[in-house]
Design a protein around this motif. Structure first.
Motif, PDB file in Angstrom:
ATOM      1  N   ARG A 290       0.830  -1.208   0.000  1.00 54.02           N
ATOM      2  CA  ARG A 290       0.000   0.000   0.000  1.00 54.02           C
ATOM      3  C   ARG A 290       0.865   1.260   0.000  1.00 54.02           C
ATOM      4  O   ARG A 290       0.602   2.214  -0.735  1.00 54.02           O
ATOM      5  N   ILE A 291       1.927   1.246   0.784  1.00 57.60           N
ATOM      6  CA  ILE A 291       2.824   2.409   0.869  1.00 57.60           C
ATOM      7  C   ILE A 291       3.569   2.601  -0.446  1.00 57.60           C
ATOM      8  O   ILE A 291       3.697   3.733  -0.940  1.00 57.60           O
ATOM      9  N   LEU A 292       4.067   1.531  -1.029  1.00 60.74           N
ATOM     10  CA  LEU A 292       4.801   1.647  -2.288  1.00 60.74           C
ATOM     11  C   LEU A 292       3.902   2.169  -3.405  1.00 60.74           C
ATOM     12  O   LEU A 292       4.327   2.985  -4.229  1.00 60.74           O
ATOM     13  N   GLU A 293       2.668   1.716  -3.445  1.00 61.83           N
ATOM     14  CA  GLU A 293       1.733   2.221  -4.448  1.00 61.83           C
ATOM     15  C   GLU A 293       1.460   3.710  -4.219  1.00 61.83           C
ATOM     16  O   GLU A 293       1.362   4.491  -5.177  1.00 61.83           O
ATOM     17  N   ALA A 294       1.353   4.112  -2.949  1.00 59.48           N
ATOM     18  CA  ALA A 294       1.150   5.531  -2.618  1.00 59.48           C
ATOM     19  C   ALA A 294       2.372   6.353  -3.001  1.00 59.48           C
ATOM     20  O   ALA A 294       2.250   7.458  -3.543  1.00 59.48           O
ATOM     21  N   ALA A 295       3.567   5.822  -2.731  1.00 60.73           N
ATOM     22  CA  ALA A 295       4.806   6.530  -3.083  1.00 60.73           C
ATOM     23  C   ALA A 295       4.920   6.705  -4.590  1.00 60.73           C
ATOM     24  O   ALA A 295       5.338   7.768  -5.078  1.00 60.73           O
ATOM     25  N   GLU A 296       4.532   5.675  -5.330  1.00 62.94           N
ATOM     26  CA  GLU A 296       4.578   5.759  -6.790  1.00 62.94           C
ATOM     27  C   GLU A 296       3.693   6.905  -7.278  1.00 62.94           C
ATOM     28  O   GLU A 296       4.100   7.701  -8.130  1.00 62.94           O
ATOM     29  N   ARG A 297       2.491   7.003  -6.736  1.00 58.01           N
ATOM     30  CA  ARG A 297       1.583   8.084  -7.139  1.00 58.01           C
ATOM     31  C   ARG A 297       2.133   9.445  -6.715  1.00 58.01           C
ATOM     32  O   ARG A 297       2.089  10.414  -7.483  1.00 58.01           O
TER      33      ARG A 297
ATOM     34  N   ALA B 205       2.635   9.522   3.237  1.00 57.95           N
ATOM     35  CA  ALA B 205       1.793   8.980   4.304  1.00 57.95           C
ATOM     36  C   ALA B 205       0.330   9.337   4.062  1.00 57.95           C
ATOM     37  O   ALA B 205      -0.566   8.488   4.197  1.00 57.95           O
ATOM     38  N   ALA B 206       0.079  10.596   3.690  1.00 62.70           N
ATOM     39  CA  ALA B 206      -1.290  11.012   3.423  1.00 62.70           C
ATOM     40  C   ALA B 206      -1.870  10.254   2.229  1.00 62.70           C
ATOM     41  O   ALA B 206      -3.044   9.852   2.247  1.00 62.70           O
ATOM     42  N   GLU B 207      -1.042  10.038   1.206  1.00 66.69           N
ATOM     43  CA  GLU B 207      -1.480   9.287   0.030  1.00 66.69           C
ATOM     44  C   GLU B 207      -1.829   7.854   0.399  1.00 66.69           C
ATOM     45  O   GLU B 207      -2.747   7.248  -0.166  1.00 66.69           O
ATOM     46  N   ALA B 208      -1.063   7.305   1.362  1.00 66.21           N
ATOM     47  CA  ALA B 208      -1.297   5.930   1.826  1.00 66.21           C
ATOM     48  C   ALA B 208      -2.386   5.860   2.892  1.00 66.21           C
ATOM     49  O   ALA B 208      -2.726   4.771   3.363  1.00 66.21           O
ATOM     50  N   ARG B 209      -2.894   7.023   3.323  1.00 66.61           N
ATOM     51  CA  ARG B 209      -3.939   7.117   4.342  1.00 66.61           C
ATOM     52  C   ARG B 209      -3.495   6.479   5.663  1.00 66.61           C
ATOM     53  O   ARG B 209      -4.175   5.629   6.236  1.00 66.61           O
ATOM     54  N   MET B 210      -2.314   6.920   6.082  1.00 67.91           N
ATOM     55  CA  MET B 210      -1.805   6.479   7.373  1.00 67.91           C
ATOM     56  C   MET B 210      -0.986   7.610   7.980  1.00 67.91           C
ATOM     57  O   MET B 210      -0.656   8.592   7.293  1.00 67.91           O
TER      58      MET B 210
END
Length: 208
Positions: free
Chosen positions: A17-24, A40-45
């Motif tokens: 989930r974090i890696l996908e958020a970082a990619e975006r 972190a915000a993109e990953a909702r954490m």
């Protein structure tokens, strides 16, 4: 599924989930503009929870690199049984330049740019490139031998053409994936036909 496998899967889920958020985040804000707080915000954490899994942006890049390297290894494992290297390369090119979203190429450009400034990111990129080059050299060894060219030269040509296509895929709104894949395969066909050689080699042949 065993209890151990379930535990590993549960641990991997937040990382994915974090890696996908970082990619975006990297594609949207750039490597430098995307802070750990944005990821972190993109990953909702919370940022604190993010740091439990990745200690820095370099660690995120390393995680993305490991993920992509594993995917490339799977791709090449499938291609190794192919009797037609050109068709095999066409499959890979279409996967990345036709089927994949533009954001994937944008992320690649961000990481390549950062590798020119950050030795840690440069080391990660070099590891991936060395692995891909070795796999490509093995894939094209037969056609190179038939064409009388060195595999390392062929790999450099392929890398140069492909890097240019990734850049255009990332930045050119008019990019036509199928047309550009056809262009690349035309260059590679000429390469394996012996029509593309180092300038020094062409000079030596003319002198002979």
């Amino acid at each position: 599924m065993s209890i151990t496998a379930l535990a590993v899967e549960a641990e991997d889920a937040p990382r994915t989930r974090i890696l996908e958020a970082a990619e975006r985040a990297f594609a949207r804000h750039g490597f430098r503009g995307a802070t750990m707080q944005i990821v972190a915000a993109e990953a909702r954490m919370s940022a604190g929870n993010l740091y439990r899994y990745f200690s820095s942006k370099e660690a995120l890049v390393s995680g993305l690199a490991e993920r992509d390297q594993a995917a490339l290894a799977e791709d090449f494992a499938t291609l190794d049984v192919s009797e037609d290297p050109l068709a095999a390369m066409g499959v890979l090119l279409r996967k990345h330049l036709v089927e994949a979203p533009k954001s994937c190429s944008q992320l690649a450009l961000e990481i390549w740019a950062e590798s020119g400034r950050n030795p840690d990111v440069a080391r990660i990129c070099r590891t991936i490139e060395d692995d891909v080059q070795a796999r490509l050299a093995a894939l094209v060894e037969g056609p190179c031998r038939a064409a009388g060219i060195a595999p390392d030269f062929a790999v450099r040509v392929i890398f140069t053409v492909t890097a240019g296509l990734f850049k255009r895929h990332a930045t050119d709104a008019r990019f036509d994936g199928e047309a550009e894949v056809a262009l690349a395969l035309g260059v590679y066909h000429a390469l394996f036909a012996g029509a593309v050689r180092p300038r020094a080699a062409l000079g030596a042949e003319a002198a002979a």
